[in-house]
Scaffold this active site. Sequence first.
Site, PDB file in Angstrom:
ATOM      1  CB  CYS A  53      -0.916  -0.018   1.229  1.00 51.57           C
ATOM      2  SG  CYS A  53      -1.812   1.531   1.478  1.00 51.57           S
ATOM      3  CB  CYS A  56       0.694   1.538   4.344  1.00 57.71           C
ATOM      4  SG  CYS A  56      -1.034   1.000   4.495  1.00 57.71           S
TER       5      CYS A  56
END
Length: 119
Positions: A53, A56
């Site tokens: 991600c 993230c």
Amino acid sequence: MRATKHLLLLFLLLPTAAILVRADVITLTADTFTDKVKEKDTVWFVQFCVPWCKHCKNLGTLWEDLGSTVEGEDEIEVGKVDCSTSKAVCTKVDIHSYPTFKVFYEGEEFSKYKARGLQ
């Protein structure tokens, strides 16, 4: 009320996190998650993410800095769940996008934040 006090303390301390070096983030797995977030009189700040991600990754060291900020506080813990390896945990607590942040107190979800429109 105690959990609210800890949340306020955390958000007041967060800006100073950048000056700290040592991280204290506990990796939570299917084997440890339930027992840890049920700890009596303990507020858990948990990040749910996956390695691929980009959002993230863009957090950088923010979560580790948060862990360092609250290190030594008996009633506040910072955890992280990798949803690519702990799918059962993420399904159980209804994680559908990344990153998602949840606050647990004595096993109950106290608060949730998820980045809207991000997957």
